[in-house]
Every structure is written in C-alpha cells, then in structure tokens.
Design a protein around this motif. Structure first.
Motif, PDB file in Angstrom:
ATOM      1  N   ARG A 105       1.621  -6.962  63.236  1.00 57.05           N
ATOM      2  CA  ARG A 105       0.904  -8.154  62.764  1.00 57.05           C
ATOM      3  C   ARG A 105       1.720  -8.945  61.749  1.00 57.05           C
ATOM      4  O   ARG A 105       1.338 -10.045  61.384  1.00 57.05           O
ATOM      5  CB  ARG A 105      -0.427  -7.753  62.111  1.00 57.05           C
ATOM      6  CG  ARG A 105      -1.522  -7.379  63.078  1.00 57.05           C
ATOM      7  CD  ARG A 105      -2.864  -7.300  62.359  1.00 57.05           C
ATOM      8  NE  ARG A 105      -3.161  -8.535  61.652  1.00 57.05           N
ATOM      9  CZ  ARG A 105      -3.696  -9.614  62.217  1.00 57.05           C
ATOM     10  NH1 ARG A 105      -3.979  -9.630  63.494  1.00 57.05           N
ATOM     11  NH2 ARG A 105      -3.952 -10.700  61.490  1.00 57.05           N
ATOM     12  N   SER A 106       2.850  -8.385  61.297  1.00 62.00           N
ATOM     13  CA  SER A 106       3.602  -8.984  60.190  1.00 62.00           C
ATOM     14  C   SER A 106       4.762  -9.815  60.691  1.00 62.00           C
ATOM     15  O   SER A 106       5.341  -9.556  61.747  1.00 62.00           O
ATOM     16  CB  SER A 106       4.128  -7.882  59.260  1.00 62.00           C
ATOM     17  OG  SER A 106       3.075  -7.054  58.799  1.00 62.00           O
ATOM     18  N   ARG A 107       5.139 -10.805  59.868  1.00 59.66           N
ATOM     19  CA  ARG A 107       6.372 -11.547  60.135  1.00 59.66           C
ATOM     20  C   ARG A 107       7.372 -11.361  58.990  1.00 59.66           C
ATOM     21  O   ARG A 107       8.520 -11.778  59.083  1.00 59.66           O
ATOM     22  CB  ARG A 107       6.076 -13.045  60.304  1.00 59.66           C
ATOM     23  CG  ARG A 107       5.358 -13.393  61.593  1.00 59.66           C
ATOM     24  CD  ARG A 107       5.446 -14.872  61.940  1.00 59.66           C
ATOM     25  NE  ARG A 107       4.996 -15.088  63.307  1.00 59.66           N
ATOM     26  CZ  ARG A 107       3.778 -15.545  63.623  1.00 59.66           C
ATOM     27  NH1 ARG A 107       2.917 -15.841  62.683  1.00 59.66           N
ATOM     28  NH2 ARG A 107       3.430 -15.714  64.885  1.00 59.66           N
ATOM     29  N   THR A 135       2.324 -12.379  56.818  1.00 59.44           N
ATOM     30  CA  THR A 135       2.494 -13.092  58.066  1.00 59.44           C
ATOM     31  C   THR A 135       2.317 -14.581  57.819  1.00 59.44           C
ATOM     32  O   THR A 135       2.112 -15.017  56.677  1.00 59.44           O
ATOM     33  CB  THR A 135       1.514 -12.580  59.141  1.00 59.44           C
ATOM     34  OG1 THR A 135       1.888 -13.100  60.416  1.00 59.44           O
ATOM     35  CG2 THR A 135       0.081 -13.006  58.823  1.00 59.44           C
ATOM     36  N   GLU A 174       0.218 -18.048  59.433  1.00 56.12           N
ATOM     37  CA  GLU A 174      -0.829 -18.452  60.354  1.00 56.12           C
ATOM     38  C   GLU A 174      -1.423 -19.779  59.909  1.00 56.12           C
ATOM     39  O   GLU A 174      -1.125 -20.293  58.836  1.00 56.12           O
ATOM     40  CB  GLU A 174      -1.934 -17.389  60.416  1.00 56.12           C
ATOM     41  CG  GLU A 174      -2.710 -17.193  59.124  1.00 56.12           C
ATOM     42  CD  GLU A 174      -3.826 -16.167  59.276  1.00 56.12           C
ATOM     43  OE1 GLU A 174      -4.610 -16.276  60.240  1.00 56.12           O
ATOM     44  OE2 GLU A 174      -3.904 -15.264  58.419  1.00 56.12           O
ATOM     45  N   SER A 201      -0.864  -9.718  56.088  1.00 59.23           N
ATOM     46  CA  SER A 201      -0.888  -9.340  57.512  1.00 59.23           C
ATOM     47  C   SER A 201      -2.220  -8.730  57.904  1.00 59.23           C
ATOM     48  O   SER A 201      -2.715  -8.963  59.004  1.00 59.23           O
ATOM     49  CB  SER A 201       0.231  -8.340  57.813  1.00 59.23           C
ATOM     50  OG  SER A 201       1.478  -8.905  57.515  1.00 59.23           O
ATOM     51  N   HIS A 202      -2.761  -7.929  57.038  1.00 66.56           N
ATOM     52  CA  HIS A 202      -4.097  -7.369  57.258  1.00 66.56           C
ATOM     53  C   HIS A 202      -4.708  -7.154  55.885  1.00 66.56           C
ATOM     54  O   HIS A 202      -4.140  -6.454  55.047  1.00 66.56           O
ATOM     55  CB  HIS A 202      -4.029  -6.050  58.032  1.00 66.56           C
ATOM     56  CG  HIS A 202      -5.340  -5.624  58.600  1.00 66.56           C
ATOM     57  ND1 HIS A 202      -6.405  -5.225  57.820  1.00 66.56           N
ATOM     58  CD2 HIS A 202      -5.789  -5.540  59.880  1.00 66.56           C
ATOM     59  CE1 HIS A 202      -7.428  -4.928  58.587  1.00 66.56           C
ATOM     60  NE2 HIS A 202      -7.079  -5.110  59.852  1.00 66.56           N
ATOM     61  N   TYR A 256      -2.255  -4.522  53.473  1.00 62.25           N
ATOM     62  CA  TYR A 256      -0.977  -5.218  53.393  1.00 62.25           C
ATOM     63  C   TYR A 256      -0.084  -4.760  52.245  1.00 62.25           C
ATOM     64  O   TYR A 256       1.066  -5.188  52.153  1.00 62.25           O
ATOM     65  CB  TYR A 256      -1.205  -6.732  53.282  1.00 62.25           C
ATOM     66  CG  TYR A 256      -1.849  -7.193  51.993  1.00 62.25           C
ATOM     67  CD1 TYR A 256      -3.235  -7.271  51.861  1.00 62.25           C
ATOM     68  CD2 TYR A 256      -1.071  -7.579  50.906  1.00 62.25           C
ATOM     69  CE1 TYR A 256      -3.824  -7.704  50.689  1.00 62.25           C
ATOM     70  CE2 TYR A 256      -1.647  -8.031  49.726  1.00 62.25           C
ATOM     71  CZ  TYR A 256      -3.029  -8.091  49.626  1.00 62.25           C
ATOM     72  OH  TYR A 256      -3.618  -8.534  48.466  1.00 62.25           O
ATOM     73  N   GLY A 314       6.045  -8.571  64.259  1.00 60.46           N
ATOM     74  CA  GLY A 314       5.535  -9.860  64.720  1.00 60.46           C
ATOM     75  C   GLY A 314       4.936  -9.868  66.114  1.00 60.46           C
ATOM     76  O   GLY A 314       4.473 -10.920  66.571  1.00 60.46           O
ATOM     77  N   ALA A 332       1.392 -10.836  65.738  1.00 62.90           N
ATOM     78  CA  ALA A 332       1.111 -11.747  64.628  1.00 62.90           C
ATOM     79  C   ALA A 332       0.275 -12.915  65.133  1.00 62.90           C
ATOM     80  O   ALA A 332       0.286 -13.223  66.333  1.00 62.90           O
ATOM     81  CB  ALA A 332       2.424 -12.244  64.016  1.00 62.90           C
ATOM     82  N   GLU A 381       1.790 -19.036  65.774  1.00 66.58           N
ATOM     83  CA  GLU A 381       2.557 -19.790  64.790  1.00 66.58           C
ATOM     84  C   GLU A 381       1.790 -21.043  64.375  1.00 66.58           C
ATOM     85  O   GLU A 381       1.251 -21.760  65.226  1.00 66.58           O
ATOM     86  CB  GLU A 381       3.913 -20.202  65.392  1.00 66.58           C
ATOM     87  CG  GLU A 381       4.920 -19.075  65.492  1.00 66.58           C
ATOM     88  CD  GLU A 381       5.690 -18.861  64.190  1.00 66.58           C
ATOM     89  OE1 GLU A 381       6.651 -18.102  64.202  1.00 66.58           O
ATOM     90  OE2 GLU A 381       5.320 -19.467  63.165  1.00 66.58           O
TER      91      GLU A 381
END
Lengths: 233, 327
Positions: free
Chosen positions: B112-114, B229, B231, B250-251, B255, B289, B292, B295
């Motif tokens: 889920r992370s970038r 992340t 969003e 990310s969460h 996180y 990602g 994720a 974008e």
C-alpha cells in the motif's frame, strides 16, 4: 486492590444493583467474565464513565440518498441482517434493542466516498450522562471501495450476499455489523491472541473474511450497562 | 575530600555541558516547520508531491456553516496527534469511529506504500476539515446532483524531517528532506450557524466538539519509520466535491514502526519485533506500491459523476422486514 473491588461488586449485587454507574466502571474491570487481555475500558472509550445505559432502547433511522437507490438494495438487506441476526437476536430480550425506519428519524444510514483504507464510519453523539443510548447520528459504509486494491491490482468490491465471501471482496454484512456495534456504545477492541479478521468490533474487516456475529464477550459489553441497572443479561 | 569535590565539580560541569548539548539538539529538532503558504499548488504533470506549500489554517475559521475553532491546540507545548484539549462536558461531543480494511501482514503494508522513510516529527498542525478553508462542512449541507456524497473528515498535517529513505516509487519524494503527510485526528470546537443543526438532524446545542482520536499516535520529536503513500484526498474544494493530491499514511492503523529495545515495533502487530535490517528489506520489496491508491491528479480534481453498477441483488423483500418489541 483486586480483592477489595471484588468484595464491593458482590455487595452491589446483593442490594440489587443500586451502585451508581460511575462506580460500576471499576466493577466491570474485574468482573469474572473477562477474556484474556481484555481491557474493558477500551470498549467504552467513547463513554469513559460508562454513563450510557439501556432502557428498551430504540434506534430510529432513515436511509440516506445514496443507499436508498435501487442498486444498493443488497446493502440495505445486509444492514437489516447485521442488526437482526448480529445484535438484536443475540442481546434480546435481556438487553432489548430495536431499530425502526422512519423518514424523519435522527440516524442517517448511507454510503459515502472517502479516502485511505477506511471502510466505514459511525458518528456517535455523547449527550448528557442520562443518555440511554448514545445518539447515533450517522452510520455509513464506503461507496468508492474500488479505490482500494489487492496487490495484484484487482479493485475491491463489496460482497452483498449471505454466503461465503469471495477472495477479492469485502463482506458488507460484517462491515455493517461493526458499524451497528458502535450504536451499542462499543468502540474497537480485539482480545489478545484473537484474529482481528473474525472479531466484529476489531475495527477492521478483511478481504474474503466474515465477522458477522458479535462474540459473547461483545454481547456482554452491549449488555453491561443494562445489567448494571436491571441486574440481568 | 578536595579531590572528591573537584571530581564532583568536574562531573557537574560535564553534566552541564551534556545538558547544553541536549538543549541544543532539542532546538534543532524543534526548528519551525518549513511549511509555507501560497505558491502555485498546481504541479506540472506528472504530479509532484514534494509539497513545501501545504496549506496552514487559522485557528478560527468562519464560514456559512458556523465557526470552527482549534485555538486550544495553540496552548499545547509539545503536540501529539492524540491531543484532545476539548474534553469538557459543556459541549455535545461527536466522535468519528472509523472502521478499516484489514491488513494481514507487513507485506500488505508495503504494497500500500509508495515511500518508506526514517524520520523525526517536526510539527503537527492544528486540526482542520477536508475543505478549501479548512472549516466545518457536512455532505448533508451540500448538494451536487449525480455526485456521491463525500465524507467530511477532521484531519491533521504531520511534518517530518527525513533522515533516511528506505524505499520509494517516486524520485521527487525520495529527494525531499522534509515531508508532510495528512491523517485523521484531532478535535474541533464548533458553533453552528442558525438552522444548520436542524438541517443536519443534530441535537441543537450552543457548542459541539467533533473529531476522533487517531488510531496511531505521533508526537513532535518522535523518531520512527513511516510508511506513506500518495492519493487523492476527497473533500469539498472550491465549493464542490473534489480531491486534492496528498501524502497520507499508507494505513491509518499501522503506518508507524517505533524504535524500541530489540528492534522496531508496530502497535497493529503487538508482540512482533523486527530488526531494522528485516524491516528495511521488507520495505524494499518489489511489491512496494502494488496496491497503493490510484495516483492523484494535479490540483483540485472534481469528483466524477456517480455511475450506477448493478450489484446483482435486486430487492427481494420490502424494506424494514423485521421489527421486534422486547418484553
């Protein structure tokens, strides 16, 4: 300390539950019916002095514009199941709780778009200490769940049926069961060692998993405030 | 004896020096945030989220819906996300209680992370709503036919000094020495304009306190590993349902990994301790990602019209099929 508290609890029961609600907060913590690691105060995080209590409580709700649309019939049905099979049948008649649909009702049940990994939300109003059930102003599930994805890029969606949950969907019944649990003045808690994916009030609903029925522990906490007044449940 | 006194003085002097050094380092880490106002918030394609112009909001915001105040936060010396300075009982308290998508493992968190960084928290901004002016709003007060309502959230902005980037899918993020991410937290003190409470179906009160405690606490001066992340953050922007690009957790349940004796720990997985090497290896996985959020588009991105999808569940019974009365 523990021993002293237990004694006082017994005394309360002997006189038919006349202890003031504020005292019962301590009594509840050492009540024998606790699971391993149960931090009972966490379940009443939104009502830390445990002043909300039951009295044939009724929740009057109406559908919001989005969920009232025909293509969300499945969500409406799973909301009914979450209330009926999850909470009402398991807690009644000892801790009676009822819902009524009423277009002018105060509780707004709907679906909304949101961000992050959020699946739903309850908005609970903590009124004065005599509130018999916290005013639940909103209960909603996430409409744009397709913004959440699996690692393979598959968009998530709601499973609105009553059977097994597919591996790429999130169970609507389970998510509504948790939101309705907030109407019981219960916040998030997962007992130590338990799988959060299968605990109704864990705060998380997992892909492909179900948590439709509150545990006896969760029902117990839904009943605690009632029990304190009526000495039953 | 003299030797003892001399050594004591030397020790005291040394201690004093240590104290001075500590104070000094403290003032470094508590340097004012580089958050600047203004500037061109619309980035060129692709969207650059190296945000140094994250909006700041006044502590008292007046709009057509009422007055949103966060002045009590200005009296807090060392802010944390869990600060709740409006816990008095004179107002009606309205608590947001979110539920989240479950997170089975650290691997899912990485997916889920970038961006995964080691950093120290510099500042935590006052709570604000997801709106242009940061003031109160509610979807029941806003009508856009054909557009699904967006939830109104109370948010706070956390600025961190980036000490080390463990992994990143985006170069511009990886090159920043400071980042600001946004997460739900905090309380606002609310006085509604006449008639608004009735429109909302809220009990009518002079004051309301609205917000929620964060799922993960973060405090100024804290050093941790952050999973972040990018969003589109939904809200009410420029008078309509829209989204703005943002760096977010990310969460919201998981996180942050905290440095502890023996390694790194996460409140979402209690009992699990990972070494920095283990966590860094996990964060550097090719799955970074993979799940994720979409974008974000640049600038204020209006919400799309709602497209109905048939879920395959036509109504099979009337609404309100079940109604009981106990005892």
């Amino acid at each position: 300390m523990r021993r002293r508290c237990r004694f006082i609890v017994l005394l309360v029961l002997a006189v038919g539950g006349l202890a003031p609600p504020a005292f019962a907060h301590d009594a509840r913590r050492i009540d024998g019916d606790t699971e391993d690691g149960c931090q009972t105060s966490q379940l009443y995080d939104s009502d830390p002095e445990c002043r909300g209590h039951w009295r044939n409580s009724h929740m009057y709700y109406h559908w919001g514009n989005e969920i009232d649309d025909n293509h969300h019939a499945g969500h409406r049905e799973r909301f009914h199941d979450a209330v009926r099979h999850g909470w009402v049948e398991r807690s009644n008649p000892d801790s009676p709780w009822h819902k009524h649909k009423n277009s002018s009702a105060g509780t707004h049940v709907d679906m909304q778009n949101s961000s992050g990994p959020r699946l739903g939300r309850g908005l609970v109003a903590q009124d004065d200490s005599n509130a018999h059930i916290p005013r639940v102003l909103e209960l909603w599930l996430r409409h744009d769940i397709a913004d959440l994805q699996l690692p393979d890029g598959t968009d998530l969606s709601w499973y609105r049926g009553t059977g097994d949950v597919p591996n790429d969907q999130v169970d609507a019944w389970s998510a509504w069961a948790e939101e309705v649990g907030h109407a019981q003045n219960i916040t998030h808690f997962t007992p130590s060692g338990a799988d959060a994916c299968h605990v109704t009030m864990s705060g998380t609903t997992c892909v492909g998993e179900r948590k439709r029925s509150p545990s006896s522990h969760e029902i117990w906490h839904a009943c605690v405030a009632y029990r304190r007044v009526h000495n039953s449940c | 004896m003299r030797e003892l006194i001399w050594k004591a003085k030397l020790l005291a002097a040394a201690s004093g020096l240590v104290v001075l050094a500590a104070l000094s380092s403290c003032s470094d880490t508590e340097a004012p945030s580089a958050k600047a106002r203004g500037g061109d918030s619309k980035a060129q394609q692709p969207v650059s989220l190296a945000r140094s112009d994250v909006p700041t909001y006044p502590s008292r915001i007046v709009n057509s819906y009422g007055i949103t105040s966060t002045r009590a936060y200005e009296r807090i010396d060392r802010p944390s996300l869990s600060d709740r300075p409006y816990d008095d009982r004179k107002a009606l308290h309205l608590d947001h209680q979110y539920s989240f998508l479950g997170l089975p493992s650290v691997r899912d968190l990485v997916a889920r992370s970038r961006l995964v960084v080691v950093g120290t928290v510099l500042t935590i901004g006052n709570p604000h709503f997801n709106s242009s002016d940061g003031g109160f709003w509610d979807p029941k007060l806003h009508d856009e036919p054909g557009i699904t309502d967006i939830a109104a959230d109370v948010l706070r902005d956390v600025t961190i000094h980036v000490e080390e980037v463990w992994s990143s899918t985006e170069t511009d993020l990886a090159n920043q020495s400071q980042l600001t991410f946004t997460t739900p937290a905090g309380q606002v003190d609310l006085q509604l304009a006449p008639g608004v409470a009735k429109q909302l179906d809220w009990p009518v009160r002079d004051r309301y306190v609205l917000g929620s405690p964060p799922e993960v606490d973060v405090r100024v001066g804290e050093r941790a590993v952050f999973f972040l992340t990018t969003e589109s953050l939904d809200g009410l922007y420029d008078g309509r349902y829209a989204a703005v690009p943002a760096i977010t957790a990310s969460h919201e349940l998981a996180y942050k990994f905290s440095f502890a004796a023996g390694g790194l720990r996460n409140s979402y997985w209690p009992g699990v301790t990972l070494s920095p090497r283990e966590l860094r290896d996990a964060a550097s996985s090719e799955i970074l990602g993979a799940s994720a959020p979409p974008e974000p588009a640049p600038g204020v991105d209006p919400a799309d019209p709602h497209t109905q999808t048939d879920g395959g569940y036509p109504p099979t019974e009337a609404d309100e099929p079940y109604h009981t009365h106990g005892e």
